[in-house]
Design an enzyme around this catalytic site. Structure first.
Site, PDB file in Angstrom:
ATOM      1  N   ASP A   1       9.601   4.760   0.153  1.00  0.00           N
ATOM      2  CA  ASP A   1      10.748   4.799   1.073  1.00  0.00           C
ATOM      3  C   ASP A   1      10.672   3.749   2.172  1.00  0.00           C
ATOM      4  O   ASP A   1      11.546   3.687   3.021  1.00  0.00           O
ATOM      5  CB  ASP A   1      10.850   6.186   1.728  1.00  0.00           C
ATOM      6  CG  ASP A   1       9.786   6.381   2.795  1.00  0.00           C
ATOM      7  OD1 ASP A   1       8.623   5.973   2.558  1.00  0.00           O
ATOM      8  OD2 ASP A   1      10.111   6.890   3.879  1.00  0.00           O
TER       9      ASP A   1
ATOM     10  N   ASP B   1       4.098   9.799   2.784  1.00  0.00           N
ATOM     11  CA  ASP B   1       4.983  10.129   3.908  1.00  0.00           C
ATOM     12  C   ASP B   1       6.418   9.646   3.675  1.00  0.00           C
ATOM     13  O   ASP B   1       6.649   8.464   3.472  1.00  0.00           O
ATOM     14  CB  ASP B   1       4.460   9.490   5.201  1.00  0.00           C
ATOM     15  CG  ASP B   1       3.140  10.107   5.642  1.00  0.00           C
ATOM     16  OD1 ASP B   1       2.734  11.127   5.070  1.00  0.00           O
ATOM     17  OD2 ASP B   1       2.518   9.553   6.571  1.00  0.00           O
TER      18      ASP B   1
ATOM     19  N   ASP C   1       4.196   6.803  -2.965  1.00  0.00           N
ATOM     20  CA  ASP C   1       3.956   6.866  -1.531  1.00  0.00           C
ATOM     21  C   ASP C   1       3.937   8.346  -1.121  1.00  0.00           C
ATOM     22  O   ASP C   1       4.465   9.198  -1.842  1.00  0.00           O
ATOM     23  CB  ASP C   1       5.100   6.116  -0.825  1.00  0.00           C
ATOM     24  CG  ASP C   1       5.077   6.296   0.673  1.00  0.00           C
ATOM     25  OD1 ASP C   1       4.009   6.111   1.278  1.00  0.00           O
ATOM     26  OD2 ASP C   1       6.149   6.620   1.249  1.00  0.00           O
TER      27      ASP C   1
HETATM   28 MG    MG Z   1       6.652   6.273   3.396  1.00  0.00          MG
END
Ligand code: MG
Length: 275
Positions: free
Chosen positions: A220, A14, A12
């Site tokens: 996240d 961001d 991922d």
């Molecule tokens: Mg993310």
């Protein structure tokens, strides 16, 4: 970890490889360089658009495959493969595998919904760059890249929550798959980061069937769950704003103790280089 030559890293962007607040990846640079020297692919798997990622790949010095718009499409550089992967189309210097209908499908649907739900919503295609900047918090340059969507369309809801409920029912009745995110309702096909990762891993398998590819995924957020659950090793990156994604099954689950790119480097260094 077994043979490092068989490792594929899906990540991922961001909040994972990029800092949640300032988008920096400085704490991960050394690890990225080590992986590059060992020819271990680092494959971005992001909600961002292709236009946004093209710029980021350059900054990150990544030149391989990537997945955009939450699993809506995978892009593979044509010069990295001996032959065209099945079910792909040529797009510039890439083979593109789409897992979602194109954005135009959703724009037609939203246009038709404008009479019934007049004044209750707006979406990226109808917004000026100034409105996009104000809505997303991005600067002008980033907002322009974020606006170049190919598969999905984010909708900003302006009406009441009862009206929103009716709107979502209406879209589902029209065969769409609206997904409520933190800020927007997203119209996309039935795709996710996990399914796109599996497809891409299979392409590596088809090109080199004698190798046993192993996937490491890092994320996240909630939209990373399908990818983390499908990976051989799942790495959850601690976020300063949201709680860790809940993983129901995993072969091997690791959770970082540091945030964002620091946690990214921390976990990969320990896993791959015994640091
Ligand atoms: Mg993310």
């Amino acid at each position: 970890m077994g043979n490092l030559a068989n490792v594929l890293i899906f990540t991922d962007m961001d909040g994972t490889l990029l800092d949640h607040h300032d988008y920096s990846f400085a704490p991960a640079i050394q690890t990225l360089e080590k992986l590059k020297n060992l020819h271990i692919p680092v494959i971005p798997n992001t909600s961002k658009t292709r236009a946004e990622l093209m710029q980021l790949r350059e900054a990150l010095k990544l030149d391989g495959a990537f997945i955009v718009e939450n699993g809506a499409a995978a892009y593979l550089p044509i010069d990295s493969l001996p032959k065209q992967p099945e079910d792909t189309e040529l797009y510039g210097e890439f083979w593109c595998k789409a897992f979602s209908p194109p954005r135009t499908r959703w724009l037609k649907l939203l246009k038709a919904a404008e009479t019934k739900f007049s004044g209750q919503f707006r979406y990226f295609a109808t917004m000026t760059i100034e409105e996009l900047m104000q809505s997303t918090g991005l600067n002008a340059e980033s907002a322009k890249l974020a606006a170049q969507r190919e598969f999905g369309e984010p909708i900003e809801w302006l009406g009441t929550s009862q009206q929103k409920h009716e709107f979502i029912e209406y879209l589902m009745g029209q065969g769409a798959n609206p997904v409520e995110g933190g800020r927007y309702i997203h119209l996309v096909g039935e795709c996710n980061k996990g399914a796109a990762m599996k497809w891409l891993k299979n392409q590596y398998h088809q090109q080199c069937p004698e190798r046993t590819w192993q996937t490491i995924a890092l994320g996240d957020g909630k939209n990373d769950i399908a990818m983390l659950e499908a990976a051989d090793v799942a790495i959850r990156i601690l976020s300063p704003t949201n709680s860790l994604p809940v993983i129901h099954h995993s072969e091997h689950l690791i959770t970082s103790s540091l945030y964002g790119p620091s946690g990214w480097a921390e976990c990969l260094e320990r896993l791959l280089f015994n640091a």
